[in-house]
Design an enzyme around this catalytic site. Sequence first.
Site, PDB file in Angstrom:
ATOM      1  N   CYS A  74      -0.670  -1.604 -11.896  1.00 49.58           N
ATOM      2  CA  CYS A  74       0.446  -2.290 -11.244  1.00 49.58           C
ATOM      3  C   CYS A  74       1.466  -1.228 -10.871  1.00 49.58           C
ATOM      4  O   CYS A  74       2.064  -0.596 -11.748  1.00 49.58           O
ATOM      5  CB  CYS A  74       1.061  -3.335 -12.175  1.00 49.58           C
ATOM      6  N   ASN A 149      -6.844  -1.361  -8.786  1.00 55.41           N
ATOM      7  CA  ASN A 149      -7.261  -2.758  -8.745  1.00 55.41           C
ATOM      8  C   ASN A 149      -7.628  -3.106  -7.300  1.00 55.41           C
ATOM      9  O   ASN A 149      -7.275  -2.394  -6.360  1.00 55.41           O
ATOM     10  CB  ASN A 149      -6.191  -3.693  -9.331  1.00 55.41           C
ATOM     11  N   CYS A 209       4.546  -5.853  -4.478  1.00 59.85           N
ATOM     12  CA  CYS A 209       3.356  -5.399  -5.201  1.00 59.85           C
ATOM     13  C   CYS A 209       3.156  -3.932  -4.864  1.00 59.85           C
ATOM     14  O   CYS A 209       2.882  -3.590  -3.710  1.00 59.85           O
ATOM     15  CB  CYS A 209       2.133  -6.222  -4.802  1.00 59.85           C
TER      16      CYS A 209
END
Length: 269
Positions: A74, A149, A209
């Site tokens: 993240c 990710n 994000c």
Amino acid sequence: MTFSFHKMHGLGNDFIVLDARKNPIQMNPALAQALSNRHTGIGCDQLIIIGNGKNQADVSMEIWNADGSEVEACGNATRCVPVFLGRDVIISTAAGLLDARLSDEGACVDMGRPRLSWDEIPLAYAMDTLSMPVAWEDLKEPTAVNMGNPHVVFVVDDVDAVDFGRLGNMIEHDQLFPERINVNIVMVTGKDHLKMRTWERGAGLTRACGTGACATFVAAKRRRLVSGKTQIDLPGGRLVLDENSEGHIIMRGPATYVFKGEADWASFS
């Protein structure tokens, strides 16, 4: 038994930060869900656990989504770690080591090299990841990028005109993505200037994000929509993305400490 927690955010992508360097914390999906619940818990998009590092790493970081799933990376959370600790750090994550430094913008993170082959995203079967021959209604031919990710990036005319809550959820759970997927839509607003939105796997629509911005920058470079250092506007604010001589993606942006609180573990059992 009480515990201390901290609230932080990166461009409105908000986190519960738990410092487990002195007292280890055994997290599980049900507990992560309970803590993250905005109505009955503390509330957050993601839960961050900072632990002790090993070998080259100064600290470790676990990341749990609000739905109780643990994730590899993240970007916004990574920027919060040096701000929380007040120093530059090497962070061990499930996606590998990340170099996070304090900067004038807040924090600067070397997010590593993107992975671009279909099996590294991963996809369910082989296909070109630059312009995937798939579509979900008006969202067509995305680019797939793994930044620790998995992400897909759709280029659109207007990010605000897309029914993104519905389509993002649909795409996240499509069988093409065995580990589910983060979904990004982007439009070009000027030279080396983009505007984007993200549907985050396990969290839904978020105000920002970091790995999504990195993936969007990589996709835009692959599609020759940008050429160098790029400003990306998200609902929560702006990130600056670049690529260094080693092909690593460098992300710069703010990370904000909000408050410290205390709670009782028994409230979340």
